[in-house]
Design a protein around this motif. Structure first.
Motif, PDB file in Angstrom:
ATOM      1  N   ASN A  27     -17.751  84.676  45.047  1.00 29.15           N
ATOM      2  CA  ASN A  27     -18.568  85.326  45.257  1.00 29.15           C
ATOM      3  C   ASN A  27     -18.856  86.195  46.277  1.00 29.15           C
ATOM      4  N   ASN A  28     -18.639  85.699  47.718  1.00 28.46           N
ATOM      5  CA  ASN A  28     -18.719  86.392  48.899  1.00 28.46           C
ATOM      6  C   ASN A  28     -19.771  85.682  49.192  1.00 28.46           C
ATOM      7  N   ASP A  69      -6.079  81.121  48.260  1.00 25.27           N
ATOM      8  CA  ASP A  69      -6.444  81.070  46.619  1.00 25.27           C
ATOM      9  C   ASP A  69      -7.921  80.369  46.751  1.00 25.27           C
ATOM     10  N   VAL A  70      -8.581  80.929  46.945  1.00 26.00           N
ATOM     11  CA  VAL A  70     -10.016  80.681  46.755  1.00 26.00           C
ATOM     12  C   VAL A  70     -11.031  80.127  45.766  1.00 26.00           C
ATOM     13  N   VAL A 139     -20.284  74.711  46.108  1.00 24.43           N
ATOM     14  CA  VAL A 139     -18.993  74.728  47.858  1.00 24.43           C
ATOM     15  C   VAL A 139     -20.021  74.469  48.880  1.00 24.43           C
ATOM     16  N   GLU A 140     -20.851  73.970  49.887  1.00 19.90           N
ATOM     17  CA  GLU A 140     -21.413  74.221  50.735  1.00 19.90           C
ATOM     18  C   GLU A 140     -20.441  74.206  52.574  1.00 19.90           C
ATOM     19  N   ARG A 141     -19.900  73.761  52.220  1.00 19.74           N
ATOM     20  CA  ARG A 141     -19.519  73.383  53.861  1.00 19.74           C
ATOM     21  C   ARG A 141     -18.182  72.686  53.736  1.00 19.74           C
ATOM     22  N   LEU A 142     -17.173  72.987  54.285  1.00 24.13           N
ATOM     23  CA  LEU A 142     -15.995  71.769  54.740  1.00 24.13           C
ATOM     24  C   LEU A 142     -15.545  71.308  56.161  1.00 24.13           C
TER      25      LEU A 142
END
Length: 183
Positions: A27-28, A69-70, A139-142
């Motif tokens: 969703n950008n 494939d986000v 998800v906030e961060r990787l």
């Protein structure tokens, strides 16, 4: 001076530990991505023999595979992270810590807008379901490590873990292991 990798998707990447960038998620939504090339976080010994540039290229490859494939990865991350964290969520959450007795009915009714009636009603007894975890997490961060390993930092929108961030370890093969809360 650190080497620079020019990447069509990520731009210029400096081959230093702690390089951070921002990418589009579902969703950008923008999330931060941190590339860990330090020897401290090595998850396997093969990485020790690589140059910083080779380490960074390895991490970029992992990130690109995720981003290719986000939507699928987001779904997989949310589902598996919810599963990993469910027991801790049920140990941690007490509805009375968040709501007064006269507010619980309104809270449950509000949650019926996003959860099944069964999952929403279980909140009265401080029971968190898999569905609840999946609906509230994002998800906030990787943080990307070597050989396809990464950490996912997720938010529960301050619903269960009192503002603590959720951290789950995973790899590019879709294996999710331990999880905990931080901060």
């Amino acid at each position: 001076m650190a080497e620079i990798i020019k990447d069509e998707l990520l731009g210029e990447i400096e081959c230093v530990d702690g390089f951070e960038t921002e990418v589009n998620w579902v969703n950008n939504k923008k999330i931060d991505v941190y590339f860990d090339i330090s020897d401290y976080q090595l998850l396997n010994e093969k990485d020790e023999e690589k140059t910083d540039k080779e380490k960074m290229e390895d991490r970029i490859k992992t990130l690109k595979e995720i981003l290719s494939d986000v939507n699928g990865w987001n779904e997989k991350i949310i589902k598996n992270s919810a599963e990993v964290m469910l027991e801790l969520a049920n140990d941690w959450f007490d509805v009375e810590d968040y709501y007064e007795d006269d507010e619980i009915d309104e809270f449950v009714e509000d949650m019926k807008q996003v959860l099944s009636e069964e999952s929403a009603e279980k909140l009265r007894d401080s029971e968190i379901t898999q569905e609840t975890m999946e609906k509230i997490m994002s998800v906030e961060r990787l943080t990307i490590y070597g050989d396809g390993n990464f950490s996912i930092y997720l938010s529960d929108n301050d619903m269960i873990f009192s503002g603590h961030i959720i951290n789950v370890l995973a790899n590019i093969n879709g294996e999710f292991s331990e999880g905990d809360i931080m901060g």
